[in-house]
Write a protein that holds these residues in place. Structure first.
Motif, PDB file in Angstrom:
ATOM      1  N   MET A   1       0.838  -1.202   0.000  1.00 44.57           N
ATOM      2  CA  MET A   1       0.000   0.000   0.000  1.00 44.57           C
ATOM      3  C   MET A   1       0.871   1.250   0.000  1.00 44.57           C
ATOM      4  O   MET A   1       2.002   1.241   0.463  1.00 44.57           O
ATOM      5  CB  MET A   1      -0.918   0.006   1.224  1.00 44.57           C
ATOM      6  N   ALA A   2       0.285   2.377  -0.463  1.00 40.06           N
ATOM      7  CA  ALA A   2       1.097   3.588  -0.638  1.00 40.06           C
ATOM      8  C   ALA A   2       1.537   4.161   0.694  1.00 40.06           C
ATOM      9  O   ALA A   2       2.616   4.696   0.809  1.00 40.06           O
ATOM     10  CB  ALA A   2       0.308   4.640  -1.416  1.00 40.06           C
ATOM     11  N   ASN A   3       0.691   4.062   1.771  1.00 38.80           N
ATOM     12  CA  ASN A   3       1.103   4.658   3.025  1.00 38.80           C
ATOM     13  C   ASN A   3       2.227   3.883   3.694  1.00 38.80           C
ATOM     14  O   ASN A   3       2.742   4.295   4.724  1.00 38.80           O
ATOM     15  CB  ASN A   3      -0.088   4.770   3.975  1.00 38.80           C
ATOM     16  N   GLN A   4       2.611   2.734   3.170  1.00 35.10           N
ATOM     17  CA  GLN A   4       3.759   2.015   3.688  1.00 35.10           C
ATOM     18  C   GLN A   4       5.065   2.497   3.057  1.00 35.10           C
ATOM     19  O   GLN A   4       6.134   2.218   3.578  1.00 35.10           O
ATOM     20  CB  GLN A   4       3.590   0.514   3.438  1.00 35.10           C
ATOM     21  N   TYR A   5       4.960   3.152   1.942  1.00 32.11           N
ATOM     22  CA  TYR A   5       6.168   3.580   1.219  1.00 32.11           C
ATOM     23  C   TYR A   5       6.346   5.089   1.230  1.00 32.11           C
ATOM     24  O   TYR A   5       7.459   5.588   1.131  1.00 32.11           O
ATOM     25  CB  TYR A   5       6.101   3.101  -0.230  1.00 32.11           C
ATOM     26  N   PHE A   6       5.238   5.844   1.309  1.00 37.75           N
ATOM     27  CA  PHE A   6       5.313   7.297   1.234  1.00 37.75           C
ATOM     28  C   PHE A   6       4.929   7.855   2.594  1.00 37.75           C
ATOM     29  O   PHE A   6       3.763   7.938   2.935  1.00 37.75           O
ATOM     30  CB  PHE A   6       4.383   7.844   0.144  1.00 37.75           C
ATOM     31  N   PHE A   7       5.946   8.182   3.404  1.00 44.23           N
ATOM     32  CA  PHE A   7       5.681   8.742   4.710  1.00 44.23           C
ATOM     33  C   PHE A   7       5.288  10.212   4.595  1.00 44.23           C
ATOM     34  O   PHE A   7       4.795  10.786   5.554  1.00 44.23           O
ATOM     35  CB  PHE A   7       6.915   8.587   5.603  1.00 44.23           C
ATOM     36  N   LYS A   8       5.545  10.813   3.475  1.00 43.49           N
ATOM     37  CA  LYS A   8       5.159  12.203   3.237  1.00 43.49           C
ATOM     38  C   LYS A   8       4.178  12.248   2.064  1.00 43.49           C
ATOM     39  O   LYS A   8       4.423  11.627   1.034  1.00 43.49           O
ATOM     40  CB  LYS A   8       6.384  13.061   2.907  1.00 43.49           C
ATOM     41  N   PRO A   9       3.069  13.008   2.200  1.00 43.99           N
ATOM     42  CA  PRO A   9       2.121  13.119   1.084  1.00 43.99           C
ATOM     43  C   PRO A   9       2.755  13.719  -0.166  1.00 43.99           C
ATOM     44  O   PRO A   9       2.331  13.411  -1.284  1.00 43.99           O
ATOM     45  CB  PRO A   9       1.018  14.016   1.650  1.00 43.99           C
ATOM     46  N   GLU A  10       3.773  14.575   0.015  1.00 41.44           N
ATOM     47  CA  GLU A  10       4.415  15.176  -1.158  1.00 41.44           C
ATOM     48  C   GLU A  10       5.054  14.104  -2.042  1.00 41.44           C
ATOM     49  O   GLU A  10       4.990  14.185  -3.275  1.00 41.44           O
ATOM     50  CB  GLU A  10       5.476  16.186  -0.725  1.00 41.44           C
ATOM     51  N   ASN A  11       5.649  13.093  -1.409  1.00 44.20           N
ATOM     52  CA  ASN A  11       6.263  12.023  -2.193  1.00 44.20           C
ATOM     53  C   ASN A  11       5.220  11.220  -2.949  1.00 44.20           C
ATOM     54  O   ASN A  11       5.445  10.800  -4.095  1.00 44.20           O
ATOM     55  CB  ASN A  11       7.071  11.105  -1.272  1.00 44.20           C
ATOM     56  N   ALA A  12       4.072  10.995  -2.304  1.00 44.82           N
ATOM     57  CA  ALA A  12       2.990  10.273  -2.986  1.00 44.82           C
ATOM     58  C   ALA A  12       2.489  11.061  -4.192  1.00 44.82           C
ATOM     59  O   ALA A  12       2.224  10.494  -5.264  1.00 44.82           O
ATOM     60  CB  ALA A  12       1.845  10.003  -2.011  1.00 44.82           C
ATOM     61  N   LEU A  13       2.338  12.384  -4.028  1.00 49.87           N
ATOM     62  CA  LEU A  13       1.895  13.214  -5.151  1.00 49.87           C
ATOM     63  C   LEU A  13       2.915  13.173  -6.291  1.00 49.87           C
ATOM     64  O   LEU A  13       2.539  13.089  -7.474  1.00 49.87           O
ATOM     65  CB  LEU A  13       1.675  14.647  -4.669  1.00 49.87           C
ATOM     66  N   LYS A  14       4.194  13.216  -5.944  1.00 48.81           N
ATOM     67  CA  LYS A  14       5.246  13.163  -6.971  1.00 48.81           C
ATOM     68  C   LYS A  14       5.193  11.830  -7.704  1.00 48.81           C
ATOM     69  O   LYS A  14       5.299  11.780  -8.939  1.00 48.81           O
ATOM     70  CB  LYS A  14       6.602  13.369  -6.314  1.00 48.81           C
ATOM     71  N   ARG A  15       5.016  10.736  -6.943  1.00 47.54           N
ATOM     72  CA  ARG A  15       4.959   9.408  -7.570  1.00 47.54           C
ATOM     73  C   ARG A  15       3.724   9.285  -8.461  1.00 47.54           C
ATOM     74  O   ARG A  15       3.800   8.705  -9.560  1.00 47.54           O
ATOM     75  CB  ARG A  15       4.920   8.332  -6.473  1.00 47.54           C
ATOM     76  N   ALA A  16       2.602   9.837  -8.024  1.00 41.18           N
ATOM     77  CA  ALA A  16       1.384   9.784  -8.846  1.00 41.18           C
ATOM     78  C   ALA A  16       1.575  10.558 -10.142  1.00 41.18           C
ATOM     79  O   ALA A  16       1.121  10.114 -11.212  1.00 41.18           O
ATOM     80  CB  ALA A  16       0.204  10.347  -8.056  1.00 41.18           C
ATOM     81  N   ASN A  17       2.220  11.698 -10.085  1.00 39.69           N
ATOM     82  CA  ASN A  17       2.471  12.459 -11.313  1.00 39.69           C
ATOM     83  C   ASN A  17       3.383  11.673 -12.261  1.00 39.69           C
ATOM     84  O   ASN A  17       3.188  11.704 -13.484  1.00 39.69           O
ATOM     85  CB  ASN A  17       3.097  13.803 -10.972  1.00 39.69           C
ATOM     86  N   GLU A  18       4.367  10.970 -11.696  1.00 39.57           N
ATOM     87  CA  GLU A  18       5.242  10.158 -12.555  1.00 39.57           C
ATOM     88  C   GLU A  18       4.470   9.026 -13.216  1.00 39.57           C
ATOM     89  O   GLU A  18       4.639   8.758 -14.414  1.00 39.57           O
ATOM     90  CB  GLU A  18       6.387   9.592 -11.714  1.00 39.57           C
ATOM     91  N   LEU A  19       3.612   8.347 -12.453  1.00 41.42           N
ATOM     92  CA  LEU A  19       2.815   7.262 -13.035  1.00 41.42           C
ATOM     93  C   LEU A  19       1.855   7.790 -14.090  1.00 41.42           C
ATOM     94  O   LEU A  19       1.658   7.166 -15.143  1.00 41.42           O
ATOM     95  CB  LEU A  19       2.041   6.544 -11.932  1.00 41.42           C
ATOM     96  N   ALA A  20       1.245   8.936 -13.820  1.00 37.41           N
ATOM     97  CA  ALA A  20       0.337   9.518 -14.817  1.00 37.41           C
ATOM     98  C   ALA A  20       1.098   9.959 -16.058  1.00 37.41           C
ATOM     99  O   ALA A  20       0.572   9.891 -17.178  1.00 37.41           O
ATOM    100  CB  ALA A  20      -0.413  10.706 -14.210  1.00 37.41           C
ATOM    101  N   GLY A  21       2.343  10.389 -15.870  1.00 42.48           N
ATOM    102  CA  GLY A  21       3.139  10.813 -17.022  1.00 42.48           C
ATOM    103  C   GLY A  21       3.464   9.683 -17.972  1.00 42.48           C
ATOM    104  O   GLY A  21       3.614   9.893 -19.184  1.00 42.48           O
ATOM    105  N   ILE A  22       3.606   8.457 -17.457  1.00 38.75           N
ATOM    106  CA  ILE A  22       3.897   7.307 -18.326  1.00 38.75           C
ATOM    107  C   ILE A  22       2.627   6.581 -18.758  1.00 38.75           C
ATOM    108  O   ILE A  22       2.708   5.500 -19.342  1.00 38.75           O
ATOM    109  CB  ILE A  22       4.844   6.324 -17.612  1.00 38.75           C
ATOM    110  N   GLY A  23       1.435   7.155 -18.426  1.00 39.83           N
ATOM    111  CA  GLY A  23       0.178   6.578 -18.898  1.00 39.83           C
ATOM    112  C   GLY A  23      -0.489   5.615 -17.944  1.00 39.83           C
ATOM    113  O   GLY A  23      -1.565   5.088 -18.258  1.00 39.83           O
TER     114      GLY A  23
END
Length: 910
Positions: A1-23
């Motif tokens: 789950m994401a809350n096990q890897y992203f202790f900061k919401p900013e990192n989760a937002l950055k990761r989501a933008n990267e995933l959305a960028g690759i489709g």
């Protein structure tokens, strides 16, 4: 789950933008959803708003309205108390994004339709064979199919978004303006795209929300509605504005039934308000009601709505209106009042008799019960609209004609032909020329005031009823041909005239009642005497009987009758003889009656005490039953809510399964039972499997056929290829021989040139080794410098990596400490909450025990009080019985003494 890897919401937002960028937008959506549902995210921070914006953008792109709704629910729980303005911004962003996508889809569908028209090459044969064949299978055109493919999915998404926002904000007092603004946007959406079914559902949803708020306020239990702080004046005004928008949408889409239900909703909201709404708002409300009542054929309420609109508009206007507007309003009010169906005579306002509205279709005679039901409905509607209890045509005309209403009504600015119409219909008694007077005025009404032309038809029908009523006051019989001639140029078909006569005859027996005799070709009016009430005939009969009896007594007064005198003498003698016995019997009966009366009073007192006790017990039992019923209803509503959510989830899963299997289904799946739905899914799966098998079999047959064709082609082309190969070998041999001869000649030339070049460079051969040694030394020196620089750079990079690794480990250690501290705080908070909950439960149990003990003590006290009252009643009854027995014995003793004295006196007389 994401809350096990992203202790900061900013990192989760950055990761989501990267995933959305690759489709990979679904994984990005899941990452953001896990952040919103994590326990660590229960405290609002600013970055959660950015995460929610991105979450909404991805949900809208994928058309996942359920995910968007779930995200809104999670964000509401986070920000409702701490940052309601952030929740408002998120909701506005969701609605704006959805509306932009709908507008874009509508433009795309329109563009697609235009491009389809531009693709027609021959305007004389614009339909292709494919479109002709498709038109035989469906009624949809190309434009409808384009809208269904492009626009409808986005319309559904936006509609579900409106519903989700309204459901989330239905009890949020802080965002009440957003709730009502969303409702207004939803009504605009329904009006723009002509969504009548959605308007009904939206009205029902708002009605349910209002009912829940009223129920909670009536029970004085606003705590069970999370976020609602009770009724405020601003909230009531917002509800009124929303209901007015609802009424406007229902009127624009011609949903008149929903419009009448909205009137009831507005009345309920007005009852909540402590002060009346603004006159400007109410003026618009009544203006909308005029259209609703006109379309529904209720001319009486249509006229009253116009009258109230003019009054409120005059009160709301800060500056005098234009004379044209004042004249138009005045004409609308007067013509609407005159257009009310009336079965009275035309002798002025005093003679007007209000009748029930005559329908535009064939009238039917109504029974007394149906008339009472209609009267109750009209009275109820009048109460809802704030009119008088029993509105009538005559009362409205009296108000319009009153001196106090001249300023509001603006009667002095009426057009001349409208004034003439009022005079002709209300003040003129001329049955033979009334049609000739009214017909030109109605023509002027259509020509000079086109906005008022729709009143011409009902005014013509009113003129017909006036003619009939006035003829009935003068004639008993009128020939039909003459009656048709009297109607003149009135624009009313004769069939409608007969319908009006039948309706008037069935509705009442007043002056306008008439019967058509087609056998003799005449129109008959009932006699005036036949219409007199039955009480008058009864009074006349009583008077005649009294006069006849008086005449008989006068004739037999002076004649003697010996037989009658003898009978009177015998009767008096028998009365004297039975006087003593009758007196004794009367005394005996008096004693019996007294005893029975006392016994009856005692029984009634005991019965009343028992009834009071039983009534108190029943009241207590009824109170307990009411509490149990409310608890059962609450549990039932909770079960129904869970069952509804489960059914909606199953329905959505079924739709998604059907869509995944390639079958597009609509709302018909919602009406199916679960077994039928599973059966349909299984049938769809079987059909899909059959289609796959058929496609695979077809592909295998095609491969086999291609294999046969390829083999036959190769057998046929083999001789041709062999012949071509032989010719190619001969050509290649000749070309090879020629190329060999050319190569030998060129080699000799190149060898001679090389020998010449060798002799030319022989002079510098001794200097080559010296030059090569110098070049090699320079390159070795450059290599040594580059090697030293690379080793120094490697050393620096190694140190930097070690420092970065140490810093990263320190940050991870600090984050772990922060996480552990947050978990400790959360556990402490939960422990405190559990302790507080346990304390509240203990207090509730103590209060319940105290209440039970108090009720038991009260019941015991009531029982003792009832027993004391019953003992007191019994003592009083015994006392009264003893007193009456003593009085009865004294009366008997006095009677015996009287009789003894009487007998002694008679013996002395003898």
């Amino acid at each position: 789950m994401a809350n096990q890897y992203f202790f900061k919401p900013e990192n989760a937002l950055k990761r989501a933008n990267e995933l959305a960028g690759i489709g990979d937008r679904k994984k990005a959506l899941q990452v953001l959803h896990d952040v919103l549902t994590a326990k660590k995210s229960r405290t609002w921070v600013k970055v959660l708003e950015a995460i929610m914006f991105r979450y909404i953008d991805i949900s809208v792109e994928l058309q996942l309205h359920r995910h968007a709704k779930d995200g809104l629910h999670q964000y509401r729980n986070i920000s409702q108390q701490q940052a309601p303005q952030s929740l408002e911004a998120v909701i506005q962003h969701l609605l704006a994004t959805g509306e932009k996508r709908v507008a874009k889809a509508a433009a795309e569908a329109k563009k697609k339709n235009l491009s389809a028209g531009a693709g027609v090459k021959d305007l004389e044969n614009e339909q292709s064979p494919e479109s002709i064949m498709l038109s035989t299978m469906t009624d949809e055109g190309d434009g409808d199919r384009s809208e269904r493919e492009v626009l409808v999915p986005w319309l559904k998404f936006l509609w579900e978004t409106y519903r989700s926002v309204l459901d989330i904000l239905k009890t949020n007092s802080k965002l009440e303006k957003v709730y009502h603004a969303t409702a207004a946007r939803a009504f605009d959406f329904c009006r723009k795209f002509d969504r009548k079914t959605e308007v009904r559902r939206l009205c029902e949803t708002l009605r349910q929300h209002l009912s829940n708020l009223q129920r909670a306020a009536a029970q004085n239990n606003t705590n069970r509605l999370r976020g609602w702080e009770g009724w405020t004046q601003e909230g009531v005004e917002l509800h009124l504005a929303t209901r007015f928008a609802q009424l406007e949408a229902a009127s624009a889409l011609e949903l008149w039934t929903e419009g009448f239900r909205t009137v009831e909703d507005i009345h309920q909201v007005m009852r909540i308000s402590k002060k009346p709404p603004k006159p400007k708002l109410m003026a618009k409300y009544y203006e909308r009601l005029t259209k609703i009542f006109w379309v529904s054929g209720n001319h009486l309420f249509h006229a009253y709505a116009w009258w109230r609109h003019v009054q409120l508009a005059k009160e709301a206007e800060k500056r005098p209106p234009a004379p044209e507007d004042t004249a138009h309003r005045a004409a609308c009010v007067l013509l609407a009042a005159l257009a009310i169906p009336d079965a009275g005579v035309g002798g002025g306002p005093a003679g007007c008799l209000d009748a029930a509205p005559i329908s535009r279709t064939a009238p039917q005679r109504k029974t007394a019960e149906e008339s009472e039901v209609d009267a109750e409905k009209n009275a109820r509607m009048a109460t809802l609209l704030g009119f008088r209890a029993h509105p009538t045509r005559a009362a409205l005309l009296d108000e319009i004609a009153g001196e106090a209403s001249v300023d509001v009504f603006g009667g002095d600015k009426l057009p001349e032909h409208v004034r003439a119409l009022h005079a002709a219909l209300e003040e003129t008694f001329a049955p033979r020329r009334l049609a000739a007077v009214v017909a030109p005025l109605l023509k002027r009404l259509r020509d000079e005031t086109p906005k008022l032309a729709h009143y011409a038809a009902p005014l013509a029908r009113v003129a017909v009823t006036r003619i009939v009523a006035q003829l009935g006051r003068v004639y008993s019989v009128v020939e039909l041909d003459e009656f048709k001639g009297l109607l003149g140029d009135l624009d009313v078909p004769y069939d409608d005239v007969e319908k009006l006569l039948v309706g008037a005859a069935g509705a009442s027996t007043g002056p306008a009642a008439a019967r058509v005799d087609h056998r003799l070709g005449c129109l008959r009016f009932p006699d005036q005497d036949a219409r007199a009430p039955a009480s008058a005939a009864v009074g006349d009969l009583r008077r005649w009987v009294a006069e006849a009896a008086e005449a008989v007594r006068a004739l037999t007064k002076d004649k003697p009758n010996p037989e009658r005198a003898a009978k009177r003498a015998r009767l008096f003698e028998l009365a004297r003889q039975s006087t003593s016995g009758d007196h004794e019997e009367a005394l005996r009966r008096k004693g019996v009656i007294e005893r029975r009366k006392e016994e009856q009073e005692r029984i009634l007192a005991e019965k009343k005490a028992a009834e009071d006790a039983e009534k108190r017990r029943e009241e207590e039992a009824r109170r307990q039953q009411e509490e149990e019923r409310l608890e059962r209803e609450a549990r039932q509503r909770e079960r129904e809510k869970l069952a509804k959510m489960k059914a909606e989830l199953q329905l959505q899963e079924a739709k998604e399964t059907m869509k995944a299997l390639g079958k597009d289904v609509g709302d018909e799946v919602a009406a199916m039972a679960e077994g039928e739905r599973q059966k349909l899914i299984q049938e769809t799966r079987d059909d899909a499997r059959k289609k796959e098998d058929a496609a695979l079999k077809k592909l295998q047959e095609q491969a086999k056929r291609i294999d046969y064709i390829t083999r036959a082609l190769r057998l046929e082309e083999l001789p041709v290829l062999e012949k071509r190969h032989a010719a190619r070998r001969e050509e290649d041999a000749v070309a090879h021989e020629k190329a060999y001869q050319d190569s030998v000649a060129q080699g000799k030339v190149d060898h001679a040139a090389a020998l010449t070049e060798k002799r030319r460079f022989a002079a510098v051969q001794p200097l080559r080794e010296t030059w090569a040694a110098e070049v090699l030394a320079a390159r070795k020196a450059a290599h040594a410098d580059a090697k030293a620089e690379a080793e120094a750079k490697h050393e620096r990079d190694s140190v930097a990596r070690k420092v970065a690794r140490a810093r990263r480990r320190y940050e991870e250690h600090e984050e772990e400490k922060e996480r552990l501290r947050a978990e400790d705080e959360e556990r402490a908070y939960e422990a405190a909450a559990d302790a507080l909950r346990a304390e509240e439960e203990r207090q509730a149990e103590a209060e319940e025990r105290e209440r039970t003990e108090r009720l038991t003590a009260e019941r015991e006290a009531e029982r003792e009080e009832r027993e004391a009252e019953m003992a007191k009643h019994r003592a009083e009854a015994e006392k009264i019985r003893a007193e009456r027995d003593a009085e009865r014995r004294a009366a008997d003793e006095a009677e015996r003494q009287r009789r003894a004295e009487q007998e002694a006196g008679e013996s002395n007389w003898h």
